[in-house]
Structure formats: structure tokens, C-alpha cells
Motif scaffolding. Structure first.
Motif, PDB file in Angstrom:
ATOM      1  N   LEU A  88       0.689  -1.334   0.013  1.00 16.81           N
ATOM      2  CA  LEU A  88       0.189  -0.029   0.095  1.00 16.81           C
ATOM      3  C   LEU A  88       1.063   1.192  -0.067  1.00 16.81           C
ATOM      4  O   LEU A  88       0.448   2.174  -0.623  1.00 16.81           O
ATOM      5  CB  LEU A  88      -0.926   0.016   1.219  1.00 16.81           C
ATOM      6  CG  LEU A  88      -1.856   1.215   1.226  1.00 16.81           C
ATOM      7  CD1 LEU A  88      -2.778   1.196   0.251  1.00 16.81           C
ATOM      8  CD2 LEU A  88      -2.848   1.003   2.560  1.00 16.81           C
ATOM      9  N   SER A  89       1.870   1.258   0.899  1.00 18.27           N
ATOM     10  CA  SER A  89       2.879   2.376   0.839  1.00 18.27           C
ATOM     11  C   SER A  89       2.275   3.909   0.929  1.00 18.27           C
ATOM     12  O   SER A  89       2.394   4.781   0.011  1.00 18.27           O
ATOM     13  CB  SER A  89       3.862   2.252  -0.133  1.00 18.27           C
ATOM     14  OG  SER A  89       4.678   3.424  -0.078  1.00 18.27           O
ATOM     15  N   SER A  90       1.255   3.913   1.736  1.00 19.39           N
ATOM     16  CA  SER A  90       0.471   5.323   1.998  1.00 19.39           C
ATOM     17  C   SER A  90       0.204   5.765   3.202  1.00 19.39           C
ATOM     18  O   SER A  90       0.628   5.126   4.376  1.00 19.39           O
ATOM     19  CB  SER A  90      -0.788   4.611   1.320  1.00 19.39           C
ATOM     20  OG  SER A  90      -1.791   5.831   1.416  1.00 19.39           O
ATOM     21  N   GLY A  91      -0.269   7.080   3.460  1.00 19.95           N
ATOM     22  CA  GLY A  91      -0.350   7.837   4.578  1.00 19.95           C
ATOM     23  C   GLY A  91      -1.781   8.806   4.477  1.00 19.95           C
ATOM     24  O   GLY A  91      -2.201   8.842   3.350  1.00 19.95           O
ATOM     25  N   ALA A  92      -2.143   9.043   5.512  1.00 22.12           N
ATOM     26  CA  ALA A  92      -3.179  10.137   5.653  1.00 22.12           C
ATOM     27  C   ALA A  92      -2.803  11.361   6.208  1.00 22.12           C
ATOM     28  O   ALA A  92      -2.150  11.168   7.184  1.00 22.12           O
ATOM     29  CB  ALA A  92      -4.509   9.624   6.428  1.00 22.12           C
ATOM     30  N   ILE A  93      -3.304  12.479   5.598  1.00 24.25           N
ATOM     31  CA  ILE A  93      -2.867  13.798   6.092  1.00 24.25           C
ATOM     32  C   ILE A  93      -4.006  14.491   6.803  1.00 24.25           C
ATOM     33  O   ILE A  93      -5.053  14.501   6.096  1.00 24.25           O
ATOM     34  CB  ILE A  93      -1.961  14.731   5.035  1.00 24.25           C
ATOM     35  CG1 ILE A  93      -0.851  13.776   4.702  1.00 24.25           C
ATOM     36  CG2 ILE A  93      -1.879  15.993   5.724  1.00 24.25           C
ATOM     37  CD1 ILE A  93      -0.138  14.558   3.341  1.00 24.25           C
ATOM     38  N   GLY A  94      -3.900  15.062   7.848  1.00 21.85           N
ATOM     39  CA  GLY A  94      -4.998  15.655   8.509  1.00 21.85           C
ATOM     40  C   GLY A  94      -4.130  17.347   9.120  1.00 21.85           C
ATOM     41  O   GLY A  94      -3.122  17.092   9.460  1.00 21.85           O
ATOM     42  N   TYR A  95      -4.916  18.249   8.912  1.00 27.46           N
ATOM     43  CA  TYR A  95      -4.283  19.601   9.296  1.00 27.46           C
ATOM     44  C   TYR A  95      -5.382  20.520   9.753  1.00 27.46           C
ATOM     45  O   TYR A  95      -6.628  20.472   9.442  1.00 27.46           O
ATOM     46  CB  TYR A  95      -3.549  20.059   8.094  1.00 27.46           C
ATOM     47  CG  TYR A  95      -4.374  20.231   6.850  1.00 27.46           C
ATOM     48  CD1 TYR A  95      -5.170  21.472   6.531  1.00 27.46           C
ATOM     49  CD2 TYR A  95      -4.508  19.308   5.931  1.00 27.46           C
ATOM     50  CE1 TYR A  95      -5.985  21.642   5.489  1.00 27.46           C
ATOM     51  CE2 TYR A  95      -5.358  19.240   4.814  1.00 27.46           C
ATOM     52  CZ  TYR A  95      -5.808  20.377   4.689  1.00 27.46           C
ATOM     53  OH  TYR A  95      -6.806  20.597   3.277  1.00 27.46           O
ATOM     54  N   TRP A  96      -5.179  21.516  10.496  1.00 26.71           N
ATOM     55  CA  TRP A  96      -5.841  22.592  10.807  1.00 26.71           C
ATOM     56  C   TRP A  96      -4.955  24.013  10.827  1.00 26.71           C
ATOM     57  O   TRP A  96      -3.757  23.736  11.248  1.00 26.71           O
ATOM     58  CB  TRP A  96      -6.717  22.392  11.799  1.00 26.71           C
ATOM     59  CG  TRP A  96      -5.976  22.371  13.243  1.00 26.71           C
ATOM     60  CD1 TRP A  96      -5.523  21.291  13.453  1.00 26.71           C
ATOM     61  CD2 TRP A  96      -5.730  23.421  13.899  1.00 26.71           C
ATOM     62  NE1 TRP A  96      -4.880  21.481  14.903  1.00 26.71           N
ATOM     63  CE2 TRP A  96      -4.994  22.816  15.052  1.00 26.71           C
ATOM     64  CE3 TRP A  96      -5.908  24.816  14.202  1.00 26.71           C
ATOM     65  CZ2 TRP A  96      -4.448  23.529  16.145  1.00 26.71           C
ATOM     66  CZ3 TRP A  96      -5.269  25.496  15.373  1.00 26.71           C
ATOM     67  CH2 TRP A  96      -4.769  24.821  16.239  1.00 26.71           C
ATOM     68  N   VAL A  97      -5.559  25.141  10.702  1.00 30.34           N
ATOM     69  CA  VAL A  97      -4.770  26.336  11.016  1.00 30.34           C
ATOM     70  C   VAL A  97      -5.526  27.274  11.711  1.00 30.34           C
ATOM     71  O   VAL A  97      -7.066  27.305  11.240  1.00 30.34           O
ATOM     72  CB  VAL A  97      -4.177  27.167   9.598  1.00 30.34           C
ATOM     73  CG1 VAL A  97      -3.287  26.050   8.798  1.00 30.34           C
ATOM     74  CG2 VAL A  97      -5.304  27.291   8.573  1.00 30.34           C
ATOM     75  N   ASP A  98      -4.819  28.001  12.523  1.00 28.96           N
ATOM     76  CA  ASP A  98      -5.758  29.125  13.342  1.00 28.96           C
ATOM     77  C   ASP A  98      -6.613  29.729  12.502  1.00 28.96           C
ATOM     78  O   ASP A  98      -6.026  30.197  11.071  1.00 28.96           O
ATOM     79  CB  ASP A  98      -4.828  30.020  14.112  1.00 28.96           C
ATOM     80  CG  ASP A  98      -5.415  30.840  14.976  1.00 28.96           C
ATOM     81  OD1 ASP A  98      -5.843  31.993  14.675  1.00 28.96           O
ATOM     82  OD2 ASP A  98      -5.109  30.697  16.349  1.00 28.96           O
TER      83      ASP A  98
END
Length: 180
Positions: A88-98
């Protein structure tokens, strides 16, 4: 790394108070897109526990958590998580900014950098991210970083008292075979 005067670095447990304060300050701003959280989530102790879990995942090569630090405090976080090696060689990205940093390119720049890390340091084939179907601002950030929508997840996450649809995005980073 410095992005428009904001330092992006790997998160530390010492960041817990600043992250908690920023999350609490942005609670109403992020409410339409975030699941309901226990009050402890918005405390230093709650964030310390969360950061410790992320650092354990980092040690196990399952996550890369980062904090975005402006001169006046935490401007957001971004995390490459759920890293899966092998075929699979995968990842998930989560983010937030002020909210004060929204629309200024910080999220896009941080996303570009985390995608570079995913490709060059973690040697992943792809990364993915999901947004509420109504979160057009986050979808613009993903599009600017080269992500393409690949699906819709009906009733994916419980937000605002109901199960909400999410748009799913991915960015293919390379076509190298995975490490054995």
C-alpha cells in the motif's frame, strides 16, 4: 522549516499548552468540520496525552506530527498518520490552521512540505486526505497541493449532530516499488 514567518517542526509534548489554547480559541471556527470532542481535548493534559500517542506512533514509523508556530503562538498542526508500508505504501494527512492564518497560504505550504517528507523521507507512494463535502476552503488547499478527488464517503464522520459525507482526495507521490 520556516513558512512565511511560521516555523514548522515536529511536535513535542512541551507544545501541549499552546496547542490546547489554540484549539480552544478556534473551537467555534472549526466546529462545522470537526467531530464533537470531550472538554479534556481542549486542555493541556488532553493535548499532552494526544501528543504522546502521536510521538509513540512516530517512534513506530506510523506518523509524522508537526506543529506550526507563529511569533504569537501555535498557528496550527499538520500530521502525516496512519502510515502503512509494503504494497500500500500510503499515509493520511490531517491539518488545521488558526482562523487568523486562514486564506494566507500557510496550510498549502505546510501540506506541500509534508507531501515532500512523505515522498523523500518516508518513501510513500501516495497520501490521502478527506474533507466534509461542504469544506470548500480545505478542498482548495488540497487542489493547490496537487491532490485529486477520488471518491465520496457517504455518512463518513459524525459532525454537528449528524453523519456527514466526506470527499476523499489523494496525491500520488511516485511509482517506485515499495521497500521489502
Amino acid at each position: 522549516m520556516i513558512i512565511d514567518g511560521v516555523e514548522m517542526r515536529e511536535i513535542r509534548t512541551a507544545d501541549a499548552a499552546g496547542v490546547a489554547e489554540a484549539l480552544d480559541r478556534n473551537r467555534a471556527y472549526m466546529a462545522p468540520y470537526e467531530p464533537r470532542r470531550a472538554e479534556e481535548f481542549y486542555t493541556e493534559a488532553g493535548q499532552r496525552g494526544r501528543i504522546e500517542e502521536l510521538l509513540t506512533a512516530r517512534a513506530d514509523r506510523r506518523a509524522r506530527p508537526f506543529v506550526l508556530l507563529a511569533a504569537d503562538g501555535v498557528a496550527g498542526t499538520i500530521t502525516l498518520q496512519n502510515i502503512v508500508r509494503g504494497a500500500l505504501s500510503s499515509g493520511a494527512i490531517g491539518y488545521w490552521v488558526d482562523q487568523a492564518w486562514a486564506g494566507k497560504g500557510l496550510a498549502t505550504a505546510a501540506l506541500h512540505e509534508v507531501c515532500r517528507i512523505a515522498r523523500d523521507e518516508e518513501r510513500l507512494h501516495r497520501v490521502e486526505a478527506g474533507t466534509r463535502a461542504e469544506n470548500l476552503a480545505s478542498q482548495r488547499v488540497l487542489a493547490k497541493a496537487g491532490f485529486e478527488q477520488y471518491g465520496l464517503a457517504p455518512r463518513y464522520l459524525h459532525v454537528g449532530g449528524d453523519w456527514r459525507d466526506h470527499r476523499l482526495f489523494q496525491l500520488l507521490l511516485n511509482d517506485e516499488p515499495p521497500a521489502l
